[in-house]
Write a protein that holds these residues in place. Sequence first.
Motif, short mmCIF file in Angstrom:
data_model
loop_
_atom_site.label_atom_id
_atom_site.label_comp_id
_atom_site.label_asym_id
_atom_site.label_seq_id
_atom_site.Cartn_x
_atom_site.Cartn_y
_atom_site.Cartn_z
N LEU A 1 -5.05 6.80 0.58
CA LEU A 1 -4.16 6.67 -0.57
C LEU A 1 -2.87 7.44 -0.32
CD1 LEU A 1 -3.81 5.40 -3.31
CD2 LEU A 1 -4.87 7.42 -4.34
N LYS A 2 -2.92 8.76 -0.41
CA LYS A 2 -1.73 9.58 -0.20
C LYS A 2 -2.04 10.69 0.79
CE LYS A 2 0.11 8.90 -4.87
NZ LYS A 2 0.75 9.55 -6.03
N SER A 3 -1.13 10.91 1.70
CA SER A 3 -1.33 11.97 2.70
C SER A 3 -1.20 13.35 2.05
CB SER A 3 -0.30 11.86 3.82
OG SER A 3 -0.52 10.70 4.58
N ARG A 4 -2.01 14.29 2.53
CA ARG A 4 -1.87 15.67 2.11
C ARG A 4 -1.19 16.43 3.25
NH1 ARG A 4 -8.06 16.36 -0.26
NH2 ARG A 4 -7.87 14.72 -1.85
N LEU A 5 0.06 16.76 3.02
CA LEU A 5 0.85 17.34 4.09
C LEU A 5 0.77 18.85 4.14
CD1 LEU A 5 4.05 15.10 3.93
CD2 LEU A 5 1.98 14.79 5.25
N PRO B 1 9.73 -5.71 8.43
CA PRO B 1 10.56 -4.74 7.72
C PRO B 1 9.82 -4.11 6.55
CG PRO B 1 11.19 -6.98 7.12
CD PRO B 1 10.18 -7.10 8.22
N VAL B 2 10.16 -2.87 6.26
CA VAL B 2 9.58 -2.11 5.16
C VAL B 2 10.59 -2.02 4.02
CG1 VAL B 2 8.78 0.17 4.42
CG2 VAL B 2 8.08 -0.74 6.65
N THR B 3 10.13 -2.27 2.79
CA THR B 3 10.91 -1.93 1.60
C THR B 3 10.01 -1.11 0.69
OG1 THR B 3 10.31 -4.06 0.56
CG2 THR B 3 12.45 -3.92 1.68
N GLU B 4 10.63 -0.27 -0.14
CA GLU B 4 9.82 0.62 -0.96
C GLU B 4 10.19 0.56 -2.42
OE1 GLU B 4 10.21 4.81 -0.29
OE2 GLU B 4 12.38 4.71 0.00
N GLY B 5 9.23 1.00 -3.25
CA GLY B 5 9.44 1.10 -4.68
C GLY B 5 9.08 2.49 -5.15
N LEU B 6 9.54 2.84 -6.33
CA LEU B 6 9.29 4.17 -6.89
C LEU B 6 9.02 4.04 -8.38
CD1 LEU B 6 9.43 7.34 -6.62
CD2 LEU B 6 11.85 7.13 -7.24
N GLY B 7 7.98 4.71 -8.84
CA GLY B 7 7.65 4.71 -10.25
C GLY B 7 7.03 6.02 -10.66
N ASN B 8 6.35 5.98 -11.80
CA ASN B 8 5.77 7.21 -12.35
C ASN B 8 4.64 6.80 -13.28
OD1 ASN B 8 5.87 9.13 -14.93
ND2 ASN B 8 6.38 10.34 -13.12
N ALA B 9 3.48 7.44 -13.11
CA ALA B 9 2.30 7.05 -13.88
C ALA B 9 2.51 7.20 -15.38
CB ALA B 9 1.10 7.87 -13.44
N ASP B 10 3.29 8.18 -15.80
CA ASP B 10 3.46 8.43 -17.23
C ASP B 10 4.51 7.52 -17.86
OD1 ASP B 10 1.77 10.93 -17.88
OD2 ASP B 10 2.80 11.49 -16.03
N ALA C 1 0.85 -1.19 0.00
CA ALA C 1 0.00 0.00 0.00
C ALA C 1 0.89 1.24 0.00
CB ALA C 1 -0.92 0.01 1.23
N THR C 2 0.27 2.40 -0.02
CA THR C 2 1.02 3.63 0.22
C THR C 2 1.44 3.66 1.68
OG1 THR C 2 -0.96 4.89 0.81
CG2 THR C 2 -0.32 4.88 -1.53
N PRO C 3 2.51 4.39 2.02
CA PRO C 3 2.86 4.54 3.44
C PRO C 3 1.69 5.06 4.27
CG PRO C 3 4.64 5.35 2.06
CD PRO C 3 3.49 5.04 1.14
N SER C 4 0.89 5.97 3.69
CA SER C 4 -0.24 6.53 4.42
C SER C 4 -1.23 5.44 4.82
CB SER C 4 -0.96 7.58 3.57
OG SER C 4 -0.13 8.69 3.33
N GLY D 1 4.87 2.32 -1.57
CA GLY D 1 5.20 3.16 -2.71
C GLY D 1 4.07 4.12 -2.98
N GLY D 2 4.20 4.90 -4.04
CA GLY D 2 3.15 5.80 -4.44
C GLY D 2 3.27 7.20 -3.87
N GLU D 3 4.11 7.40 -2.85
CA GLU D 3 4.33 8.71 -2.23
C GLU D 3 5.60 8.62 -1.39
OE1 GLU D 3 1.41 9.78 0.67
OE2 GLU D 3 1.54 7.89 1.74
N PRO D 4 6.24 9.78 -1.13
CA PRO D 4 7.38 9.75 -0.20
C PRO D 4 6.89 9.34 1.19
CG PRO D 4 7.34 11.79 -1.48
CD PRO D 4 6.03 11.10 -1.73
#
Length: 429
Positions: free
Chosen positions: A420-424, A232-241, A181-184, A211-214
């Motif tokens: 989904l994603k936090s609004r900071l 343990p947490v591992t993360e991924g990074l991508g881009n919709a485009d 999921a997202t971290p949020s 993934g999906g957000e910092p």
Amino acid sequence: MFTPGFVAPEDRDAVTAMLRTQLDRLPARSPFYADLFAEHGVDPSALISLDDLRKLPFTSKQMLRESQAAGPPLGRHAGVDMTEIIRVHASTGTTGTPSWVGVTRRDSEAWTEMVARAFHTMGARREDVVLHGSGLTLFVGGLPIRDALERIGATMVPIGTGASDKAVLAMDTLGVTALHATPSYVRYLAEHVRKLGRDPREFGIRKIFVGGEPGGGEPAFRRNVEEEWGAPVTEGLGNADMAPVLFGEAPGSGGMRYTGGKHVVVELIDPETGEPVVPEPGVTGELVYTSVDREACPLVRFRTRDRIVVTGLAPDGAPLIRCVGRTDDMLIVLGVNVFPSAVRDLVQTLHPRTNGAIQIVLPEEGPRVEPPLRVEAEWGDEPGDLDGLRQEIEGLIRSRLTVRAVVTLVPPGSIERYELKSRLTRIAG
């Protein structure tokens, strides 16, 4: 001489040949790029090596929006007719109106390969039962993740968002070993479990993929999530485009490595000057992506606005990275760059006096903000003296981020939660 540092040496010749073929054909397929190359007076067929990429113009998100408005449905940059598209996704719209992203059958196969490589790097295996806590709708973190996990052979439980009670039921009955999921949402689900009077650790989760957000790479945030779930947490990074996941973090490695194979060329640039930056440990920059073999929506030097820091090198010399935020989200306070995610991580270091939930309240749209920076933060289970806590947070922000802040402490649950994603940040009013 500059060479993109994310292409494996053994792949460089093959990637160069594939990219030359892509660029030779691109102007005929894409009116957008025919015009862009003509405007800048460049001949993409003159590319001899990957070093020559720097001679080509950048593509921005705003340019894609304008292309789509001028040539609906997918834009003048689309590359193929709509009859070749088997699925359409959309950007998440964090910086503006969502835009459509088409995928052909071959593109979908490439995405599945890239995402499966990333998740395997992150620790997903055939024996895992993965609770998928992201939407399966237009979000690129949905269906493409399903395809990749099925490619690996893992069992996927597609709970999505807005169904936390079902997520708890799945963890109770299906032998779930991993969360994605997202971290949020990982944090949100832990809070939901505790509201039910239960401990997240009792479910026996062994892996958490985010993934999906910092956020997944923020030390204090990650430490709190790992303590909450006992995994343990591992993360991924991508881009919709470009592709759903292009970087994956191997457990214990200290950063994400490029896992997209031969499909994408990754550059690191100075976001202010656009000049290339060699991805050496300690440097920061913005990620830029170029499609090597994309059929629908092929992009050249696409500026992601993802700001990363190179944390080190893998044993084979591949750069390891963390995403520290988006340049679109960055605030500028008297010339100092401040990422909201960095403020959150500082507040999280004071757990359990705080619970890590924050929002920065802006008088108007950024990025420029007149000091002091106004921060709302929730106190935690063991806040102690609230006035002392407030002063300590203000001191941390001043000493670590070199900006003056005024902190308002609010009760737990006061700041809106997002699955989904936090609004900071939010605009006051």
